[in-house]
Scaffold this motif. Structure first.
Motif, PDB file in Angstrom:
ATOM      1  N   ARG A 157       0.947  -1.271  -0.055  1.00 28.15           N
ATOM      2  CA  ARG A 157       0.171   0.073  -0.015  1.00 28.15           C
ATOM      3  C   ARG A 157       1.010   1.358  -0.064  1.00 28.15           C
ATOM      4  NH1 ARG A 157      -4.063   0.203   3.750  1.00 28.15           N
ATOM      5  NH2 ARG A 157      -4.053  -2.127   3.994  1.00 28.15           N
ATOM      6  N   PHE A 158       0.189   2.472  -0.144  1.00 28.10           N
ATOM      7  CA  PHE A 158       1.081   3.578  -0.080  1.00 28.10           C
ATOM      8  C   PHE A 158       1.754   3.863   1.317  1.00 28.10           C
ATOM      9  CE2 PHE A 158       0.934   8.286   1.067  1.00 28.10           C
ATOM     10  CZ  PHE A 158       2.143   8.641   0.437  1.00 28.10           C
ATOM     11  N   SER A 159       2.773   4.354   1.390  1.00 30.42           N
ATOM     12  CA  SER A 159       3.349   4.184   2.664  1.00 30.42           C
ATOM     13  C   SER A 159       4.167   5.567   2.690  1.00 30.42           C
ATOM     14  CB  SER A 159       4.259   3.275   3.407  1.00 30.42           C
ATOM     15  OG  SER A 159       5.154   3.755   4.426  1.00 30.42           O
ATOM     16  N   ARG A 160       3.915   6.911   3.319  1.00 31.03           N
ATOM     17  CA  ARG A 160       4.631   7.928   3.052  1.00 31.03           C
ATOM     18  C   ARG A 160       5.985   7.736   3.690  1.00 31.03           C
ATOM     19  NH1 ARG A 160       4.567  13.350   6.896  1.00 31.03           N
ATOM     20  NH2 ARG A 160       5.130  11.793   8.342  1.00 31.03           N
ATOM     21  N   GLN A 161       6.266   7.086   4.742  1.00 29.38           N
ATOM     22  CA  GLN A 161       7.513   6.987   5.511  1.00 29.38           C
ATOM     23  C   GLN A 161       8.452   5.964   4.379  1.00 29.38           C
ATOM     24  OE1 GLN A 161       7.060   4.540   9.156  1.00 29.38           O
ATOM     25  NE2 GLN A 161       9.383   4.711   9.412  1.00 29.38           N
ATOM     26  N   HIS A 162       7.922   5.100   3.840  1.00 30.78           N
ATOM     27  CA  HIS A 162       8.988   4.348   2.973  1.00 30.78           C
ATOM     28  C   HIS A 162       8.882   4.643   1.526  1.00 30.78           C
ATOM     29  CE1 HIS A 162       7.747   1.698   6.459  1.00 30.78           C
ATOM     30  NE2 HIS A 162       9.180   1.612   6.549  1.00 30.78           N
ATOM     31  N   TRP A 163       8.117   5.686   1.143  1.00 34.00           N
ATOM     32  CA  TRP A 163       7.956   5.911  -0.316  1.00 34.00           C
ATOM     33  C   TRP A 163       9.306   6.139  -0.895  1.00 34.00           C
ATOM     34  CZ3 TRP A 163       4.194   5.970  -3.886  1.00 34.00           C
ATOM     35  CH2 TRP A 163       4.369   6.563  -4.856  1.00 34.00           C
ATOM     36  N   TRP A 164      10.296   7.038  -0.558  1.00 34.03           N
ATOM     37  CA  TRP A 164      11.622   6.972  -1.324  1.00 34.03           C
ATOM     38  C   TRP A 164      12.506   5.868  -0.930  1.00 34.03           C
ATOM     39  CZ3 TRP A 164      10.843  10.212  -5.092  1.00 34.03           C
ATOM     40  CH2 TRP A 164      10.241  10.927  -5.276  1.00 34.03           C
ATOM     41  N   GLN A 165      12.375   5.363   0.076  1.00 34.63           N
ATOM     42  CA  GLN A 165      13.006   4.050   0.216  1.00 34.63           C
ATOM     43  C   GLN A 165      12.757   2.848  -0.858  1.00 34.63           C
ATOM     44  OE1 GLN A 165      12.472   2.099   3.988  1.00 34.63           O
ATOM     45  NE2 GLN A 165      13.493   0.035   3.404  1.00 34.63           N
ATOM     46  N   ASP A 166      11.349   2.875  -0.890  1.00 36.38           N
ATOM     47  CA  ASP A 166      10.860   1.802  -2.138  1.00 36.38           C
ATOM     48  C   ASP A 166      11.401   2.405  -3.459  1.00 36.38           C
ATOM     49  OD1 ASP A 166       9.746   0.454   0.052  1.00 36.38           O
ATOM     50  OD2 ASP A 166       7.672   1.251  -0.549  1.00 36.38           O
ATOM     51  N   VAL A 167      11.181   3.684  -3.765  1.00 33.31           N
ATOM     52  CA  VAL A 167      11.685   4.000  -5.038  1.00 33.31           C
ATOM     53  C   VAL A 167      13.114   3.650  -5.414  1.00 33.31           C
ATOM     54  CG1 VAL A 167      12.260   6.169  -6.518  1.00 33.31           C
ATOM     55  CG2 VAL A 167      10.051   5.955  -4.905  1.00 33.31           C
ATOM     56  N   ARG A 168      14.189   4.020  -4.276  1.00 39.09           N
ATOM     57  CA  ARG A 168      15.525   3.780  -4.528  1.00 39.09           C
ATOM     58  C   ARG A 168      15.688   2.268  -4.211  1.00 39.09           C
ATOM     59  NH1 ARG A 168      15.372   8.651  -0.902  1.00 39.09           N
ATOM     60  NH2 ARG A 168      16.274  10.340  -2.492  1.00 39.09           N
ATOM     61  N   ASP A 169      15.135   1.502  -3.676  1.00 43.21           N
ATOM     62  CA  ASP A 169      15.518   0.100  -3.411  1.00 43.21           C
ATOM     63  C   ASP A 169      15.199  -0.722  -4.791  1.00 43.21           C
ATOM     64  OD1 ASP A 169      16.406   0.653  -0.843  1.00 43.21           O
ATOM     65  OD2 ASP A 169      14.710  -0.309   0.260  1.00 43.21           O
ATOM     66  N   THR A 170      14.177  -0.161  -5.332  1.00 46.78           N
ATOM     67  CA  THR A 170      13.591  -0.828  -6.696  1.00 46.78           C
ATOM     68  C   THR A 170      14.139  -0.187  -7.910  1.00 46.78           C
ATOM     69  OG1 THR A 170      11.618   0.086  -6.442  1.00 46.78           O
ATOM     70  CG2 THR A 170      11.682  -1.900  -5.202  1.00 46.78           C
ATOM     71  N   GLY A 171      14.677   0.974  -7.881  1.00 50.00           N
ATOM     72  CA  GLY A 171      15.115   1.561  -9.241  1.00 50.00           C
ATOM     73  C   GLY A 171      13.813   1.962  -9.908  1.00 50.00           C
ATOM     74  N   ALA A 172      12.714   2.186  -9.180  1.00 48.76           N
ATOM     75  CA  ALA A 172      11.697   2.830  -9.954  1.00 48.76           C
ATOM     76  C   ALA A 172      11.813   4.237 -10.543  1.00 48.76           C
ATOM     77  CB  ALA A 172      10.589   3.004  -8.716  1.00 48.76           C
ATOM     78  N   GLN A 173      11.326   4.039 -11.952  1.00 47.09           N
ATOM     79  CA  GLN A 173      11.570   5.419 -12.873  1.00 47.09           C
ATOM     80  C   GLN A 173      10.106   5.881 -12.895  1.00 47.09           C
ATOM     81  OE1 GLN A 173      12.722   2.595 -15.840  1.00 47.09           O
ATOM     82  NE2 GLN A 173      14.730   3.248 -15.972  1.00 47.09           N
ATOM     83  N   VAL A 174       9.027   5.323 -12.861  1.00 50.03           N
ATOM     84  CA  VAL A 174       7.486   5.964 -12.694  1.00 50.03           C
ATOM     85  C   VAL A 174       6.718   5.695 -11.785  1.00 50.03           C
ATOM     86  CG1 VAL A 174       5.397   6.084 -14.093  1.00 50.03           C
ATOM     87  CG2 VAL A 174       7.925   5.548 -15.794  1.00 50.03           C
ATOM     88  N   LEU A 175       6.500   6.748 -11.267  1.00 49.90           N
ATOM     89  CA  LEU A 175       5.704   6.510 -10.004  1.00 49.90           C
ATOM     90  C   LEU A 175       4.028   6.863 -10.128  1.00 49.90           C
ATOM     91  CD1 LEU A 175       8.258   8.641  -7.862  1.00 49.90           C
ATOM     92  CD2 LEU A 175       8.402   6.329  -8.534  1.00 49.90           C
ATOM     93  N   HIS A 176       3.171   6.122  -9.571  1.00 54.86           N
ATOM     94  CA  HIS A 176       1.798   6.401  -9.775  1.00 54.86           C
ATOM     95  C   HIS A 176       1.211   7.043  -8.479  1.00 54.86           C
ATOM     96  CE1 HIS A 176       0.158   4.721 -13.591  1.00 54.86           C
ATOM     97  NE2 HIS A 176       1.379   4.552 -13.538  1.00 54.86           N
ATOM     98  N   CYS A 177       0.522   8.157  -8.433  1.00 59.09           N
ATOM     99  CA  CYS A 177       0.012   8.696  -7.176  1.00 59.09           C
ATOM    100  C   CYS A 177      -1.350   9.187  -7.319  1.00 59.09           C
ATOM    101  CB  CYS A 177       0.773  10.145  -7.106  1.00 59.09           C
ATOM    102  SG  CYS A 177       2.433  10.177  -7.387  1.00 59.09           S
TER     103      CYS A 177
END
Length: 337
Positions: free
Chosen positions: A237-257
């Motif tokens: 689910r969406f987590s404000r606390q872990h958002w950027w950690q998830d982005v960096r850990d997975t190499g995410a390029q496109v984010l849905h909001c």
């Protein structure tokens, strides 16, 4: 992009798996288990699950209710169901038993599948429905399937039903919306072809925290990933606390909001490395326009309000299925309405 003309989801996935084998396809962030399925891994699961279902007599014209939450296995199971013509009916994990009972009855689901985290909730919904809906855990799908109810299986075509997604029911009972194979693939094609600020690079890595019982994650980004050799990253689910950690850990390029995401993220304490992340694009809906530029400058990416219209004349209403395999109350509609 894979050609979708006159094809089903199963045929398109088979081509994608053959083309992209070892590339990441379905991924969960490390903090939520770190499940990582390549195209080849997913194809192996799809083959095993679809073979088991077909051997038990399940096939086109039937619907399967699924309550797995937001996890990569949900999407792999959808592909297995669609491969043999079954339609997936995702269940909102927040449903109360009476709400689940309504969905089971209205959809005429012939099988219910859950993981251990959601098994009790789905069993309670089945009990409340008063229907003898067979239930099985996902882990037992290859060994313990009950036989399918007797039903004629119509031919699987691009116009066949792939999903039955339910509305939120804010103005009345939720209504089931029929999505055909053709429709879902066209949404993915549209997602990839928007261009401009919405242009996606090759094999995009897409982080989508939105629920898999809604169109955005279950179809828009997922079909886009499938058609382009990309990867769908599925946090629980969406987590404000872990958002950027998830982005960096997975190499995410496109984010849905959605609308609440941008202000929630912007409320985090500023850090000098805010813009040092792999993301280049955020696809939003309903975010306050006054926050767009601030969000883009702070995090070093484009923020785009995404709309993916599919022209109605290109779609055909799915052929009716046998009365014994579809709900008969007339509540279902073909998207778009």
């Amino acid at each position: 992009m894979i050609d979708i003309a006159g094809r089903t989801i199963g045929a398109v996935f088979a081509e994608a798996a053959a083309s992209h084998g070892s590339a990441d396809f379905l991924l969960a962030p490390p903090r939520s288990g770190g499940t990582r399925l390549s195209y080849a891994d997913t194809a192996a699961r799809v083959a095993a699950w679809s073979h088991s279902l077909a051997a038990a007599g399940y096939g086109a014209g039937q619907r399967v209710a699924v309550q797995l939450g937001n996890r990569p296995e949900h999407l792999a199971l959808k592909l297995a169901l669609n491969a043999i013509g079954l339609s997936i009916v995702p269940i909102n994990p927040e449903y109360r038993p009476a709400e689940t009972a309504y969905l089971l009855t209205d959809s005429a689901a012939c099988l219910a599948i859950a993981d251990p985290d959601h098994a009790d909730a789905l069993r309670a919904g089945i009990a409340a429905s008063g229907q003898a809906v067979p239930f099985i855990l996902l882990d037992d799908l290859e060994t313990g399937l009950p036989p399918a109810p007797e039903a004629a299986h119509p031919p699987l075509t691009p116009e066949s039903e792939a999903s039955l997604l339910y509305t939120s029911g804010t103005t009345g009972r939720p209504k089931g919306c029929i999505l055909s194979h053709e429709y879902e693939l066209m949404i993915g094609q549209r997602y990839l072809s928007c261009g401009g600020a919405m242009a996606l690079g090759p094999a995009p890595r897409i982080l989508n925290p939105l629920p898999l019982y809604h169109l955005n994650a279950a179809c828009v980004s997922f079909m886009g990933a499938l058609l382009s050799g990309g990867c769908q990253i599925q946090p629980p689910r969406f987590s404000r606390q872990h958002w950027w950690q998830d982005v960096r850990d997975t190499g995410a390029q496109v984010l849905h909001c959605l609308g609440i995401v941008a202000p929630a993220i912007l409320s985090l304490p500023e850090a000098p490395d805010d813009a040092k992340n792999p993301a280049t694009l955020a696809v939003s809906a309903g975010i306050d326009p006054s926050l767009h530029r601030r969000f883009e400058r702070r995090y070093g990416l484009e923020l785009v309000e995404g709309q993916f219209p599919i022209p109605w004349p290109k779609l055909k209403r799915p052929a009716p299925s046998p009365p014994s395999t579809l709900a008969r109350n007339g509540q279902h509609s073909v998207c778009p309405s």
